[in-house]
Design a protein around this motif. Structure first.
Motif, PDB file in Angstrom:
ATOM      1  N   ALA A  93      32.012  59.520  -1.410  1.00  0.00           N
ATOM      2  CA  ALA A  93      31.486  58.234  -1.869  1.00  0.00           C
ATOM      3  C   ALA A  93      29.975  58.157  -1.680  1.00  0.00           C
ATOM      4  O   ALA A  93      29.257  57.665  -2.554  1.00  0.00           O
ATOM      5  CB  ALA A  93      32.189  57.091  -1.132  1.00  0.00           C
ATOM      6  N   ALA A  94      29.482  58.663  -0.554  1.00  0.00           N
ATOM      7  CA  ALA A  94      28.026  58.645  -0.309  1.00  0.00           C
ATOM      8  C   ALA A  94      27.306  59.506  -1.340  1.00  0.00           C
ATOM      9  O   ALA A  94      26.269  59.104  -1.885  1.00  0.00           O
ATOM     10  CB  ALA A  94      27.731  59.129   1.104  1.00  0.00           C
ATOM     11  N   ALA A  95      27.851  60.687  -1.610  1.00  0.00           N
ATOM     12  CA  ALA A  95      27.236  61.567  -2.610  1.00  0.00           C
ATOM     13  C   ALA A  95      27.278  60.925  -3.997  1.00  0.00           C
ATOM     14  O   ALA A  95      26.304  61.003  -4.760  1.00  0.00           O
ATOM     15  CB  ALA A  95      27.939  62.922  -2.617  1.00  0.00           C
ATOM     16  N   ASP A  96      28.382  60.267  -4.309  1.00  0.00           N
ATOM     17  CA  ASP A  96      28.514  59.585  -5.601  1.00  0.00           C
ATOM     18  C   ASP A  96      27.506  58.440  -5.713  1.00  0.00           C
ATOM     19  O   ASP A  96      26.902  58.237  -6.766  1.00  0.00           O
ATOM     20  CB  ASP A  96      29.948  59.072  -5.751  1.00  0.00           C
ATOM     21  N   ASP A  97      27.304  57.715  -4.613  1.00  0.00           N
ATOM     22  CA  ASP A  97      26.310  56.644  -4.620  1.00  0.00           C
ATOM     23  C   ASP A  97      24.914  57.186  -4.902  1.00  0.00           C
ATOM     24  O   ASP A  97      24.145  56.587  -5.656  1.00  0.00           O
ATOM     25  CB  ASP A  97      26.306  55.893  -3.281  1.00  0.00           C
ATOM     26  N   LEU A  98      24.576  58.330  -4.305  1.00  0.00           N
ATOM     27  CA  LEU A  98      23.267  58.918  -4.562  1.00  0.00           C
ATOM     28  C   LEU A  98      23.133  59.302  -6.039  1.00  0.00           C
ATOM     29  O   LEU A  98      22.125  58.999  -6.674  1.00  0.00           O
ATOM     30  CB  LEU A  98      23.016  60.133  -3.676  1.00  0.00           C
ATOM     31  N   MET A  99      24.167  59.958  -6.569  1.00  0.00           N
ATOM     32  CA  MET A  99      24.105  60.379  -7.973  1.00  0.00           C
ATOM     33  C   MET A  99      23.889  59.178  -8.906  1.00  0.00           C
ATOM     34  O   MET A  99      22.995  59.185  -9.742  1.00  0.00           O
ATOM     35  CB  MET A  99      25.391  61.111  -8.376  1.00  0.00           C
ATOM     36  N   TRP A 100      24.680  58.130  -8.733  1.00  0.00           N
ATOM     37  CA  TRP A 100      24.564  56.975  -9.633  1.00  0.00           C
ATOM     38  C   TRP A 100      23.311  56.152  -9.345  1.00  0.00           C
ATOM     39  O   TRP A 100      22.759  55.520 -10.246  1.00  0.00           O
ATOM     40  CB  TRP A 100      25.828  56.123  -9.583  1.00  0.00           C
ATOM     41  N   GLY A 101      22.844  56.171  -8.099  1.00  0.00           N
ATOM     42  CA  GLY A 101      21.578  55.508  -7.793  1.00  0.00           C
ATOM     43  C   GLY A 101      20.415  56.178  -8.503  1.00  0.00           C
ATOM     44  O   GLY A 101      19.554  55.512  -9.087  1.00  0.00           O
ATOM     45  N   LEU A 102      20.400  57.498  -8.478  1.00  0.00           N
ATOM     46  CA  LEU A 102      19.348  58.225  -9.190  1.00  0.00           C
ATOM     47  C   LEU A 102      19.463  58.031 -10.697  1.00  0.00           C
ATOM     48  O   LEU A 102      18.446  57.884 -11.387  1.00  0.00           O
ATOM     49  CB  LEU A 102      19.409  59.719  -8.830  1.00  0.00           C
ATOM     50  N   TRP A 103      20.686  58.001 -11.205  1.00  0.00           N
ATOM     51  CA  TRP A 103      20.896  57.732 -12.635  1.00  0.00           C
ATOM     52  C   TRP A 103      20.336  56.358 -12.999  1.00  0.00           C
ATOM     53  O   TRP A 103      19.642  56.195 -14.011  1.00  0.00           O
ATOM     54  CB  TRP A 103      22.388  57.805 -12.973  1.00  0.00           C
ATOM     55  N   GLY A 104      20.610  55.363 -12.158  1.00  0.00           N
ATOM     56  CA  GLY A 104      20.104  54.016 -12.418  1.00  0.00           C
ATOM     57  C   GLY A 104      18.585  53.959 -12.419  1.00  0.00           C
ATOM     58  O   GLY A 104      17.980  53.273 -13.241  1.00  0.00           O
ATOM     59  N   MET A 105      17.956  54.702 -11.503  1.00  0.00           N
ATOM     60  CA  MET A 105      16.488  54.754 -11.479  1.00  0.00           C
ATOM     61  C   MET A 105      15.952  55.399 -12.758  1.00  0.00           C
ATOM     62  O   MET A 105      14.975  54.917 -13.334  1.00  0.00           O
ATOM     63  CB  MET A 105      16.004  55.546 -10.257  1.00  0.00           C
ATOM     64  N   LEU A 106      16.586  56.478 -13.186  1.00  0.00           N
ATOM     65  CA  LEU A 106      16.171  57.142 -14.415  1.00  0.00           C
ATOM     66  C   LEU A 106      16.331  56.209 -15.612  1.00  0.00           C
ATOM     67  O   LEU A 106      15.422  56.087 -16.435  1.00  0.00           O
ATOM     68  CB  LEU A 106      16.990  58.424 -14.621  1.00  0.00           C
ATOM     69  N   ALA A 122      20.790  50.575  -9.293  1.00  0.00           N
ATOM     70  CA  ALA A 122      20.297  51.728  -8.540  1.00  0.00           C
ATOM     71  C   ALA A 122      20.031  51.358  -7.082  1.00  0.00           C
ATOM     72  O   ALA A 122      20.416  52.097  -6.164  1.00  0.00           O
ATOM     73  CB  ALA A 122      19.034  52.281  -9.181  1.00  0.00           C
ATOM     74  N   GLN A 123      19.400  50.234  -6.873  1.00  0.00           N
ATOM     75  CA  GLN A 123      19.074  49.825  -5.512  1.00  0.00           C
ATOM     76  C   GLN A 123      20.329  49.608  -4.684  1.00  0.00           C
ATOM     77  O   GLN A 123      20.378  49.974  -3.505  1.00  0.00           O
ATOM     78  CB  GLN A 123      18.206  48.563  -5.532  1.00  0.00           C
ATOM     79  N   TRP A 124      21.344  49.011  -5.283  1.00  0.00           N
ATOM     80  CA  TRP A 124      22.600  48.786  -4.556  1.00  0.00           C
ATOM     81  C   TRP A 124      23.252  50.109  -4.194  1.00  0.00           C
ATOM     82  O   TRP A 124      23.651  50.344  -3.050  1.00  0.00           O
ATOM     83  CB  TRP A 124      23.559  47.930  -5.374  1.00  0.00           C
ATOM     84  N   ARG A 125      23.342  51.041  -5.145  1.00  0.00           N
ATOM     85  CA  ARG A 125      23.990  52.330  -4.879  1.00  0.00           C
ATOM     86  C   ARG A 125      23.196  53.133  -3.838  1.00  0.00           C
ATOM     87  O   ARG A 125      23.779  53.769  -2.959  1.00  0.00           O
ATOM     88  CB  ARG A 125      24.154  53.133  -6.167  1.00  0.00           C
ATOM     89  N   LEU A 126      21.878  53.109  -3.915  1.00  0.00           N
ATOM     90  CA  LEU A 126      21.064  53.847  -2.957  1.00  0.00           C
ATOM     91  C   LEU A 126      21.131  53.220  -1.565  1.00  0.00           C
ATOM     92  O   LEU A 126      21.140  53.937  -0.557  1.00  0.00           O
ATOM     93  CB  LEU A 126      19.621  53.950  -3.443  1.00  0.00           C
TER      94      LEU A 126
END
Length: 145
Positions: A93-106, A122-126
């Motif tokens: 879940a932590a790794a997934d949050d990082l992936m989707w957080g970075l996607w949201g930033m992009l 992105a901010q929420w997931r990160l």
């Protein structure tokens, strides 16, 4: 956060894992439940072969804010509760949050769809990723995988 997710990858690789065909997109909006309780998954663009605990881990992360609430759902999934499985779910879940957080930033930087709140997502997931990686038991959880 990349270093922390790197630690997760090394721990899971060392512990070993199985892969199975999976939906692999645990957003609550991708799960439909009929009035008679039948479950149907939609939106298969992320489908691939993954560890079944990745599948349930990202869904539990989306559905429940606390581990105490995740335990009964994981017990239903596996037939009994195992701490190592919960720890693996939380790591995925932590790794997934990082992936989707970075996607949201992009997407916030590049998408012409300015009315979508990519940055807030992105901010929420990160934030959730950071909280998991800085949890006092983070290293212990990785050792229990």
């Amino acid at each position: 956060m990349l270093d922390g997710v790197g630690e997760i990858e090394r721990a899971i690789t060392a512990a070993g894992y199985d892969v199975r065909p999976s939906h692999a997109d645990g957003l609550a909006s991708n799960v439909m439940i009929s009035q008679d309780g039948a479950v149907q998954l939609v939106d298969f663009d992320e489908a691939r072969n993954v560890d079944p605990l990745y599948e349930i881990g990202i869904l539990l992360n989306e559905a429940f804010p606390f581990e105490e609430e995740m335990r009964p759902a994981l017990e239903v999934f596996e037939g009994s509760f195992r701490q190592a499985s919960l720890d693996r779910c939380r790591a995925y879940a932590a790794a997934d949050d990082l992936m989707w957080g970075l996607w949201g930033m992009l997407m916030n930087s590049t998408s012409p769809r300015g009315d979508i709140e990519f940055l807030k997502y992105a901010q929420w997931r990160l934030l959730r990723c950071r909280m998991a990686l800085r949890h006092p038991d983070f290293e212990l959880k990785l050792r229990r995988l």
